[in-house]
Enzyme design. Sequence first.
Site, PDB file in Angstrom:
ATOM      1  N   ASP A  12       0.655  -1.245  -0.032  1.00  0.00           N
ATOM      2  CA  ASP A  12       0.164   0.143  -0.027  1.00  0.00           C
ATOM      3  C   ASP A  12       0.757   1.356   0.000  1.00  0.00           C
ATOM      4  OD1 ASP A  12       1.038  -0.448   2.678  1.00  0.00           O
ATOM      5  OD2 ASP A  12      -0.926  -0.822   3.445  1.00  0.00           O
ATOM      6  N   ASN A  30      -7.699  -2.940  14.128  1.00  0.00           N
ATOM      7  CA  ASN A  30      -9.019  -3.257  13.824  1.00  0.00           C
ATOM      8  C   ASN A  30      -9.248  -4.373  12.896  1.00  0.00           C
ATOM      9  OD1 ASN A  30      -7.969  -2.220  11.556  1.00  0.00           O
ATOM     10  ND2 ASN A  30      -9.607  -0.437  11.179  1.00  0.00           N
ATOM     11  N   HIS A  38      -7.350  -4.867  10.163  1.00  0.00           N
ATOM     12  CA  HIS A  38      -6.901  -4.653   8.725  1.00  0.00           C
ATOM     13  C   HIS A  38      -5.761  -5.248   8.304  1.00  0.00           C
ATOM     14  CE1 HIS A  38      -4.681  -0.507   9.495  1.00  0.00           C
ATOM     15  NE2 HIS A  38      -3.933  -1.454   9.452  1.00  0.00           N
ATOM     16  N   GLU A  86      -9.502  -1.976   5.340  1.00  0.00           N
ATOM     17  CA  GLU A  86     -10.251  -1.660   6.489  1.00  0.00           C
ATOM     18  C   GLU A  86     -11.581  -2.739   6.629  1.00  0.00           C
ATOM     19  OE1 GLU A  86      -8.732  -0.012   8.716  1.00  0.00           O
ATOM     20  OE2 GLU A  86      -8.317   2.056   7.867  1.00  0.00           O
TER      21      GLU A  86
HETATM   22  P1  PGA Z   1       1.964  -1.442  12.675  1.00  0.00           P
HETATM   23  O1  PGA Z   1       0.871  -1.443  11.405  1.00  0.00           O
HETATM   24  O2  PGA Z   1       2.995  -2.351  12.324  1.00  0.00           O
HETATM   25  O3  PGA Z   1       2.460   0.084  12.386  1.00  0.00           O
HETATM   26  O4  PGA Z   1       1.499  -1.637  14.018  1.00  0.00           O
HETATM   27  C1  PGA Z   1       0.212  -2.398  11.208  1.00  0.00           C
HETATM   28  C2  PGA Z   1      -0.820  -2.306  10.339  1.00  0.00           C
HETATM   29  O5  PGA Z   1      -1.531  -1.290  10.368  1.00  0.00           O
HETATM   30  O6  PGA Z   1      -1.014  -3.145   9.322  1.00  0.00           O
END
Ligand code: PGA
Length: 241
Positions: free
Chosen positions: A67, A136, A138, A143
Amino acid sequence: MNILKFESQQKLNEAGAGILAGLVQTNPRVVLGLATGGTPVGIYEELVDTHRKGMVSFKSITTFNLDEYVGISTDHPESYHAYMNHHLFSHIDANPARIHIPDGNAADLKQECERYNALLDDAKQIDLQLLGLGHNGHIGFNEPDHALMSGTHVVKLKEETRSANARFFNHIDEVPTHALTMGVGTILKAKMILLVVRGADKAEIVHQALTGPITTECPASLLQTHPHVVVLLDSESGRLV
Ligand code: PGA
């Protein structure tokens, strides 16, 4: 699912980097799906170290990032282009022509998604997709929703995601509101998935994603349908599984 728990971050990093380096050593032309965020930083550090010791060359690999934010320039320090250069690509011998990251500054974002999907189609299959996990549920920036998209698409980031990522910016207002993300169809098409999660604040969502019902309201729960998932957890994130 093969769930592995580690007592130390260092051991987790070594295990993650070991899986990636091992794949590259056995198949120099491997196609890797790569992730950003706080989670993979230590794994990339280990991978760079393995490369510096002369144990692995990345010169023939192909990579696809999951992404990219919409609307910040690629040289903004928090863009995922800058992140990947900083943590990995500027330290290894990967061929820039075979490194792929969606362009969140494209004039026509829909066309950019189509371009990215076409590149993924040409590559046929990602051999290993590295994933972090959002609070959450994702994966990539897919999302929670009543329906999910299969291919690369533009997504409006949830406020909880913007808040979680605000730690990387000066102020939450600077966190982009939209992103481009690979879809769950592409993620699930990968031959192998390496999901990495750290921290007590993710114990509940790890439990839900790995053992709860399969639902688009927790996109990571779809990983339960994949035949080859390896999950690396630190002891805190793995407390409930
Ligand atoms: P993070 O994010 O590694 O910064 O905790 C993980 C994600 O949002 O997929």
